[in-house]
Enzyme design. Structure first.
Site, mmCIF file in Angstrom:
data_model
loop_
_atom_site.group_PDB
_atom_site.id
_atom_site.type_symbol
_atom_site.label_atom_id
_atom_site.label_comp_id
_atom_site.label_asym_id
_atom_site.label_seq_id
_atom_site.Cartn_x
_atom_site.Cartn_y
_atom_site.Cartn_z
ATOM 1 N N ILE A 203 0.854 -1.193 0.000
ATOM 2 C CA ILE A 203 0.000 0.000 0.000
ATOM 3 C C ILE A 203 0.886 1.237 0.000
ATOM 4 C CG2 ILE A 203 -1.641 1.299 1.403
ATOM 5 C CD1 ILE A 203 -3.030 -1.106 2.046
ATOM 6 N N CYS A 204 0.607 2.174 -0.880
ATOM 7 C CA CYS A 204 1.418 3.391 -0.966
ATOM 8 C C CYS A 204 1.279 4.208 0.309
ATOM 9 C CB CYS A 204 0.964 4.240 -2.153
ATOM 10 S SG CYS A 204 1.710 5.881 -2.135
ATOM 11 N N ILE A 205 2.414 4.554 0.890
ATOM 12 C CA ILE A 205 2.379 5.242 2.186
ATOM 13 C C ILE A 205 1.740 6.634 2.082
ATOM 14 C CG2 ILE A 205 4.789 6.059 1.978
ATOM 15 C CD1 ILE A 205 4.903 5.682 5.092
#
Lengths: 130, 118
Positions: free
Chosen positions: A77-79
């Site tokens: 998941i993209c931070i």
């Protein structure tokens, strides 16, 4: 063939994440590999452990968890997208002084570099939604 | 080395796609790959000069496009038809671009290994 998957759309509002899941199932059944599934934009909500769809509806988060566990690929998941939208692991919740974390098991919060790495490592990138 | 093409299709402020796609472009530039960027459909609005987002209460991220050259992202294209349909000319854009006919855009897509469309 080794696939990287990018999902850009929210669960429930859009079919993209369901289609991506079905694609991965079909690809794995045919003997292909999934290198990583990267959740970006509104798709980061799929990593929330707090979603409670009605019992007779599919829970896409649980579907991904099971598939990833079974086949040993990353749920990334993209931070930056996740922090904006309130999907936090313990470490980020602590860093931003939030009362709780909600990242579902099997999912990892990672940098955007992991998307680029997946594009470079896989034979093909498949993009769903957006 | 892979050839990566980013396709920007969305207007800059109606959704978060344009801003988050730009984040991905900047990140990809750090991997020393061959990166190209094409603006088509409403995506051409992202490059419109003199953007003023004050009344929207949203940050104007268009100046970041001027920094792309520093990130070695130098192959920047715009589809001619998308400009024409919106009454835009190349002088209206915030950075210099190469204008492509639709057939050339098709070729460009075919020439790349990875396509990221936002």
């Amino acid at each position: 063939m080794k696939f990287a998957i990018l999902i850009n759309s929210a669960p429930f509002s859009h079919q993209a994440s369901d289609t991506a899941y079905q694609f991965c199932q079909a690809a794995l059944n045919k003997g292909h590999l999934i290198h990583r599934v990267f959740f970006y934009h509104d798709a980061v909500y799929i990593g929330s452990s707090l979603m409670c769809p009605p019992q007779d509806e599919p829970n896409i988060t649980v579907h991904w968890q099971n598939l990833a566990k079974q086949h040993g690929f990353d749920l990334a998941i993209c931070i930056a997208a996740a922090l904006r939208r309130g999907v936090l692991n313990e470490q980020e919740a602590k860093r931003y002084g939030k009362s709780s974390a909600n990242l579902a098991a099997e999912f990892k919060i990672v940098g955007l570099g992991q998307l680029v790495e997946a594009c470079l490592t896989a034979d093909r990138l498949m993009v769903f939604g957006g | 080395m892979k050839k990566i093409l980013f396709i920007q299709r969305r207007s800059p402020y109606g959704t978060g796609f344009a801003k988050e796609a730009l984040d991905a472009i900047l990140m990809a530039s750090a991997f020393e790959q061959e990166i190209s960027l094409v603006f088509t459909d409403d995506g051409v609005w992202q490059l419109k000069n003199q953007q003023d987002t004050k009344t929207l209460g949203i940050k104007n991220f268009s100046p970041t496009f001027k920094a792309l050259e520093l990130y070695e992202v130098k192959q920047i294209y715009v589809e001619q038809m998308a400009l024409e349909q919106r009454g835009l000319q190349i002088e209206d854009l915030i950075i210099p671009v190469t204008v492509l006919a639709t057939a050339e855009l098709r070729q460009l897509i075919q020439q790349h290994d990875v396509i990221l469309s936002f």
